[in-house]
Write an enzyme that holds these catalytic residues in place. Sequence first.
Site, PDB file in Angstrom:
ATOM      1  N   HIS A 122       0.999  -5.344  -4.788  1.00 38.45           N
ATOM      2  CA  HIS A 122      -0.015  -4.993  -3.784  1.00 38.45           C
ATOM      3  C   HIS A 122      -1.369  -5.463  -4.322  1.00 38.45           C
ATOM      4  O   HIS A 122      -1.569  -5.487  -5.547  1.00 38.45           O
ATOM      5  CB  HIS A 122       0.008  -3.473  -3.625  1.00 38.45           C
ATOM      6  CG  HIS A 122      -0.833  -2.932  -2.519  1.00 38.45           C
ATOM      7  ND1 HIS A 122      -2.194  -2.768  -2.644  1.00 38.45           N
ATOM      8  CD2 HIS A 122      -0.511  -2.500  -1.276  1.00 38.45           C
ATOM      9  CE1 HIS A 122      -2.670  -2.249  -1.516  1.00 38.45           C
ATOM     10  NE2 HIS A 122      -1.667  -2.079  -0.669  1.00 38.45           N
ATOM     11  N   ASP A 199       2.951   1.201 -10.840  1.00 34.88           N
ATOM     12  CA  ASP A 199       2.395   1.576  -9.541  1.00 34.88           C
ATOM     13  C   ASP A 199       3.516   2.255  -8.752  1.00 34.88           C
ATOM     14  O   ASP A 199       4.425   1.593  -8.244  1.00 34.88           O
ATOM     15  CB  ASP A 199       1.889   0.306  -8.835  1.00 34.88           C
ATOM     16  CG  ASP A 199       1.478   0.567  -7.386  1.00 34.88           C
ATOM     17  OD1 ASP A 199       1.677   1.698  -6.894  1.00 34.88           O
ATOM     18  OD2 ASP A 199       0.964  -0.371  -6.748  1.00 34.88           O
ATOM     19  N   GLN A 202       4.968   3.462  -3.832  1.00 35.65           N
ATOM     20  CA  GLN A 202       6.115   3.404  -2.916  1.00 35.65           C
ATOM     21  C   GLN A 202       7.377   3.990  -3.528  1.00 35.65           C
ATOM     22  O   GLN A 202       8.431   3.970  -2.883  1.00 35.65           O
ATOM     23  CB  GLN A 202       6.382   1.941  -2.500  1.00 35.65           C
ATOM     24  CG  GLN A 202       5.260   1.307  -1.709  1.00 35.65           C
ATOM     25  CD  GLN A 202       5.058   1.932  -0.336  1.00 35.65           C
ATOM     26  OE1 GLN A 202       5.916   2.637   0.189  1.00 35.65           O
ATOM     27  NE2 GLN A 202       3.906   1.684   0.259  1.00 35.65           N
ATOM     28  N   LYS A 225       1.003   9.170   0.735  1.00 38.56           N
ATOM     29  CA  LYS A 225       2.301   8.510   0.940  1.00 38.56           C
ATOM     30  C   LYS A 225       3.465   9.440   0.614  1.00 38.56           C
ATOM     31  O   LYS A 225       4.618   9.094   0.798  1.00 38.56           O
ATOM     32  CB  LYS A 225       2.386   7.243   0.082  1.00 38.56           C
ATOM     33  CG  LYS A 225       1.431   6.143   0.571  1.00 38.56           C
ATOM     34  CD  LYS A 225       1.738   4.821  -0.053  1.00 38.56           C
ATOM     35  CE  LYS A 225       0.590   3.850   0.036  1.00 38.56           C
ATOM     36  NZ  LYS A 225       0.563   3.109   1.303  1.00 38.56           N
ATOM     37  N   CYS A 363      -1.233  -6.237   2.555  1.00 38.65           N
ATOM     38  CA  CYS A 363      -2.007  -6.256   1.294  1.00 38.65           C
ATOM     39  C   CYS A 363      -1.207  -6.875   0.157  1.00 38.65           C
ATOM     40  O   CYS A 363      -1.257  -6.392  -0.988  1.00 38.65           O
ATOM     41  CB  CYS A 363      -2.479  -4.859   0.891  1.00 38.65           C
ATOM     42  SG  CYS A 363      -3.663  -4.191   2.026  1.00 38.65           S
TER      43      CYS A 363
HETATM   44  N1  PMP Z   1       0.371  -0.063  -4.288  1.00 36.04           N
HETATM   45  C1  PMP Z   1       1.358  -0.107  -3.382  1.00 36.04           C
HETATM   46  C2  PMP Z   1       2.709  -0.626  -3.805  1.00 36.04           C
HETATM   47  C3  PMP Z   1       1.118   0.327  -2.083  1.00 36.04           C
HETATM   48  O1  PMP Z   1       2.096   0.267  -1.174  1.00 36.04           O
HETATM   49  C4  PMP Z   1      -0.165   0.811  -1.737  1.00 36.04           C
HETATM   50  C5  PMP Z   1      -0.470   1.272  -0.324  1.00 36.04           C
HETATM   51  N2  PMP Z   1      -0.056   0.408   0.672  1.00 36.04           N
HETATM   52  C6  PMP Z   1      -1.145   0.843  -2.715  1.00 36.04           C
HETATM   53  C7  PMP Z   1      -0.840   0.398  -3.983  1.00 36.04           C
HETATM   54  C8  PMP Z   1      -2.521   1.363  -2.431  1.00 36.04           C
HETATM   55  O2  PMP Z   1      -2.460   2.707  -2.126  1.00 36.04           O
HETATM   56  P1  PMP Z   1      -3.772   3.489  -1.617  1.00 36.04           P
HETATM   57  O3  PMP Z   1      -4.305   2.687  -0.473  1.00 36.04           O
HETATM   58  O4  PMP Z   1      -3.254   4.828  -1.203  1.00 36.04           O
HETATM   59  O5  PMP Z   1      -4.718   3.564  -2.762  1.00 36.04           O
END
Ligand code: PMP
Length: 405
Positions: A122, A199, A202, A225, A363
């Site tokens: 991401h 990270d 997910q 999430k 993203c």
């Molecule tokens: N890492 C991953 C794998 C994600 O899916 C996301 C959210 N789509 C993020 C980071 C960022 O999370 P947040 O916007 O809640 O900070």
Amino acid sequence: MKDINEIRKDFPILEKKIYNKPLVYLDNAATTQKPISVVQKIEDGYYNANANIHRGVHFLSQEATEAHEQARQKVADFLNANSSKEIIFTRGTTESINLVVSSYGEAFLKKGDEVIVSQMEHHANIVPWQMLRDKIGIVIKVIPLNSNQELDIEEYKKLITDKTKFVSISHVSNVLGTINPVKEIISIAHLNNIPVLVDGAQSVPHIKIDIKELDADFFVFSGHKIYGPTGIGVLYGKEKLLDNMPPYQGGGEMIANVSFEKTTYNELPYKFEAGTPDYIGSTALSTALEYIEKIGIDNIAHYEHELLSYATSELLKISGVKIFGNAKEKSSVLSFLIDGIHHYDMGLLLDKQGIAVRTGHHCAQPLMTYLGVEGTVRASFSFYNTKDEIDIFIKGVKRVVQMFQ
Ligand code: PMP
């Protein structure tokens, strides 16, 4: 698992009508809906338990402080961390990663040092490292994928050199659903004394995390999430590492003593929590974790896997469909495209049928470039989704395909 109809009653938003059609919410990888208990906790926090924490001698402040610290302990227990000192509350995954990159990165990395990430990251796990590269001249190396869109572990091993000083990797891809073998990745890094950030944005909603067993040095996730509120997230870090890291932001609560000549910093975890923390958010996150535990993370994983398998096999019956992410170990994310139909059109036309999916690059533009597409349509499932909803989704996709024929 608890009866699905009972579970759905805990999420009133699922009863909502969109364009007069029942909402089919399949955008759970972007954010999850909140159970009544979490919303009630927020309401109760503001109505009955609101006072700024840590600094107050009065009853309400002490009560709010205790609730915030109990929430920290809950997160520590949820992850099986050694101590609540290893749990830092942040705004979410993005802030947690930025904290580590700024604090650890600027203190312990230098020009020419190498940081390994992967092709499926991401942006939140790419851009902060690029910002550090621009500041101090680190080198970013990228683990490639194999044909099933899994990380190529042999290539990962080859990327490690004497200059590798950090590995930062997603546990589960938000686009492909691929579950990465993070335990193996960590043990390979540790053989070379390299710390690893995972990270978990997910993974925490779908996979039981045992931080001691994983042995991750840092593990980050977002409350929203995992059925908790927005604006709260977690950075887990090994105490020894966090202890040696400089503060990320300056202000209240992170200090021990301030004078114009010299300021000393508070102990863990407060050293990293400058300013008034989201103490209502932390307690509501704790309630969300309790909710998940009551349903059982293994039950959740099992049920969501059934939904994923069913949706995948039904989707594959549609001609011209291409699914992105065919890993053996996969969580409940289904990214796809259909020949001749732009992902954005598919998303819009599903929306008109009450079906919420996400479209675009998610993203993860470097991953899109690798896949040779501009974006995908992504349906992501939660334990509150049903087989009937998958049927509506599949019917919806077929209807869109007919419109384009
Ligand atoms: N890492 C991953 C794998 C994600 O899916 C996301 C959210 N789509 C993020 C980071 C960022 O999370 P947040 O916007 O809640 O900070």
